[in-house]
Scaffold this motif. Structure first.
Motif, PDB file in Angstrom:
ATOM      1  N   UNK A  93      64.723  48.870  43.566  1.00 22.22           N
ATOM      2  CA  UNK A  93      63.913  49.376  42.458  1.00 22.22           C
ATOM      3  C   UNK A  93      62.461  48.903  42.578  1.00 22.22           C
ATOM      4  N   UNK A  94      62.277  47.662  42.960  1.00 22.45           N
ATOM      5  CA  UNK A  94      60.927  47.125  43.146  1.00 22.45           C
ATOM      6  C   UNK A  94      60.220  47.858  44.279  1.00 22.45           C
ATOM      7  N   UNK A  95      60.950  48.129  45.336  1.00 20.92           N
ATOM      8  CA  UNK A  95      60.365  48.880  46.466  1.00 20.92           C
ATOM      9  C   UNK A  95      59.906  50.270  46.030  1.00 20.92           C
ATOM     10  N   UNK A  97      58.575  50.885  43.109  1.00 22.11           N
ATOM     11  CA  UNK A  97      57.421  50.798  42.221  1.00 22.11           C
ATOM     12  C   UNK A  97      57.595  50.059  40.917  1.00 22.11           C
ATOM     13  N   UNK A  98      58.795  49.582  40.592  1.00 21.05           N
ATOM     14  CA  UNK A  98      58.990  48.871  39.334  1.00 21.05           C
ATOM     15  C   UNK A  98      58.324  47.500  39.358  1.00 21.05           C
ATOM     16  N   UNK A  99      57.675  47.161  38.233  1.00 17.28           N
ATOM     17  CA  UNK A  99      57.015  45.868  38.075  1.00 17.28           C
ATOM     18  C   UNK A  99      57.670  45.010  36.989  1.00 17.28           C
ATOM     19  N   UNK A 100      58.599  45.608  36.255  1.00 17.41           N
ATOM     20  CA  UNK A 100      59.317  44.894  35.196  1.00 17.41           C
ATOM     21  C   UNK A 100      60.805  44.956  35.497  1.00 17.41           C
ATOM     22  N   UNK A 101      61.434  43.799  35.600  1.00 24.87           N
ATOM     23  CA  UNK A 101      62.843  43.717  36.003  1.00 24.87           C
ATOM     24  C   UNK A 101      63.644  42.934  34.973  1.00 24.87           C
ATOM     25  N   UNK A 102      64.777  43.471  34.597  1.00 27.47           N
ATOM     26  CA  UNK A 102      65.666  42.786  33.652  1.00 27.47           C
ATOM     27  C   UNK A 102      67.048  42.611  34.266  1.00 27.47           C
ATOM     28  N   UNK A 103      67.468  41.363  34.388  1.00 25.93           N
ATOM     29  CA  UNK A 103      68.819  41.041  34.835  1.00 25.93           C
ATOM     30  C   UNK A 103      69.638  40.673  33.608  1.00 25.93           C
ATOM     31  N   UNK A 104      70.764  41.349  33.397  1.00 24.64           N
ATOM     32  CA  UNK A 104      71.575  41.091  32.212  1.00 24.64           C
ATOM     33  C   UNK A 104      72.605  39.993  32.476  1.00 24.64           C
ATOM     34  N   UNK A 105      72.892  39.231  31.434  1.00 25.70           N
ATOM     35  CA  UNK A 105      73.837  38.122  31.561  1.00 25.70           C
ATOM     36  C   UNK A 105      75.259  38.585  31.828  1.00 25.70           C
ATOM     37  N   UNK A 123      53.971  36.756  40.071  1.00 31.18           N
ATOM     38  CA  UNK A 123      52.612  37.269  40.132  1.00 31.18           C
ATOM     39  C   UNK A 123      52.532  38.743  40.465  1.00 31.18           C
ATOM     40  N   UNK A 124      53.621  39.301  40.993  1.00 28.84           N
ATOM     41  CA  UNK A 124      53.662  40.723  41.364  1.00 28.84           C
ATOM     42  C   UNK A 124      54.517  41.529  40.390  1.00 28.84           C
ATOM     43  N   UNK A 125      55.589  40.919  39.930  1.00 30.82           N
ATOM     44  CA  UNK A 125      56.446  41.557  38.936  1.00 30.82           C
ATOM     45  C   UNK A 125      56.722  40.542  37.835  1.00 30.82           C
ATOM     46  N   UNK A 126      57.249  41.008  36.719  1.00 27.30           N
ATOM     47  CA  UNK A 126      57.734  40.115  35.674  1.00 27.30           C
ATOM     48  C   UNK A 126      59.239  40.276  35.580  1.00 27.30           C
ATOM     49  N   UNK A 257      68.456  54.470  45.221  1.00 26.82           N
ATOM     50  CA  UNK A 257      67.860  53.764  44.087  1.00 26.82           C
ATOM     51  C   UNK A 257      66.342  53.720  44.224  1.00 26.82           C
ATOM     52  N   UNK A 258      65.867  53.475  45.424  1.00 28.91           N
ATOM     53  CA  UNK A 258      64.417  53.481  45.645  1.00 28.91           C
ATOM     54  C   UNK A 258      63.829  54.854  45.332  1.00 28.91           C
ATOM     55  N   UNK A 259      64.520  55.917  45.752  1.00 19.53           N
ATOM     56  CA  UNK A 259      64.052  57.280  45.468  1.00 19.53           C
ATOM     57  C   UNK A 259      64.026  57.543  43.960  1.00 19.53           C
ATOM     58  N   UNK A 260      65.049  57.063  43.249  1.00 19.65           N
ATOM     59  CA  UNK A 260      65.073  57.202  41.791  1.00 19.65           C
ATOM     60  C   UNK A 260      63.873  56.490  41.168  1.00 19.65           C
ATOM     61  N   UNK A 261      63.596  55.300  41.692  1.00 16.74           N
ATOM     62  CA  UNK A 261      62.483  54.512  41.159  1.00 16.74           C
ATOM     63  C   UNK A 261      61.151  55.223  41.377  1.00 16.74           C
ATOM     64  N   UNK A 262      60.964  55.756  42.559  1.00 19.00           N
ATOM     65  CA  UNK A 262      59.723  56.470  42.867  1.00 19.00           C
ATOM     66  C   UNK A 262      59.534  57.636  41.892  1.00 19.00           C
TER      67      UNK A 262
END
Length: 276
Positions: A93-95, A97-105, A123-126, A257-262
């Protein structure tokens, strides 16, 4: 609940100063791309015990997190059945273009993966932590390096704990009343979960009636309509299964997934910046 702020120049403030109590600056300041509630703007002078709290962040950190989220607007929300697939899926997903990432517990090894990504992409993503239901959950998430907290429901004590420490918290709500209650409790962003009838038109109606809210729908948002939610007034959107199809995760089809993100990031950028 928040206590009324103590002004340093007041008699009580002067007494506390003589006793060595330090006053922090008020959170009030120029508005950026969100509206802070009265509770969210109150000073921490009413909570002198927080001065040495290891979880306490600065008001500047709080504002910077909000500004970053307002700039990028789309969060990759990941739930996977294994720790290994979580890392690879989020990297895809980051590849894209996503800059905001949420990992669920609910993901095995969530906090380990979160900690790794914070180190790799700092510094590149949150990186945030989702499905936070208790104060202990929030503490564990912050210990792992989470930069924001997401919850599927509104738990007032979690909102208060985060807000008192300048930690960005986005609790789950579904009705205008719930979203406003979260705002009043100090949550700067209100997650809309699960999906609501009328989709982005609901966001448009509620945003028009309650412009102080900063709504972030997740369930119901897909690759094609993400931009429509943002144009309708959403602060941001969260992408779950449409970004991370279970079959793609199971088969290790990271390119999908990368294609979806783009695709979705393209729609998000086309929607433009926050207009609040």
């Amino acid at each position: 609940p928040f206590k009324p702020p103590i002004k340093p120049e007041s008699p009580l403030g002067q007494l506390l100063t003589r006793k060595g109590v330090k006053f922090s600056h008020s959170l009030a300041g120029p508005r950026r791309s969100f509206n802070a509630s009265a509770g969210a703007r109150r000073t921490f002078a009413a909570y002198p015990g927080l001065v040495d709290d290891k979880y306490l962040k600065t008001p500047e950190s709080f504002q910077a997190t909000i500004a970053f989220m307002a700039e990028h607007r789309a969060t990759a929300v990941l739930r996977t059945p294994s720790k290994e697939s979580a890392a690879k899926a989020m990297e895809a997903a980051i590849n894209g273009g996503f800059k905001l990432c949420e990992f669920t517990l609910t993901t095995p090894g969530c906090l380990d993966v979160l900690a790794d990504f914070r180190k790799m992409y700092d510094g590149k993503t949150m990186v945030g932590c989702g499905t936070v239901m208790t104060v202990d959950d929030a503490k564990r998430a912050m210990d792992a390096g989470a930069q924001f907290i997401i919850a599927p429901i509104l738990v007032p004590e979690v909102v208060s704990w985060c807000r008192q420490r300048n930690i960005v918290i986005c609790p789950g709500t579904q009705t205008p009343t719930e979203a406003y209650t979260a705002f009043q409790a100090g949550a700067p962003i209100q997650k809309i979960f699960p999906g609501v009838a009328a989709g982005h038109m609901w966001i448009k109606a509620v945003s028009a009636a309650l412009p102080m809210l900063s709504l972030m729908p997740t369930s119901g948002v897909d690759l094609d309509n993400a931009g429509e939610y943002l144009k309708a007034g959403a602060f941001g959107v969260g992408l779950v299964a449409p970004l991370f199809p279970p079959d793609a995760v199971a088969s290790g089809n990271w390119d999908a997934i990368t294609a979806n993100a783009v695709k979705v990031i393209g729609n998000v950028k086309a929607a433009g910046p926050m207009k609040k």
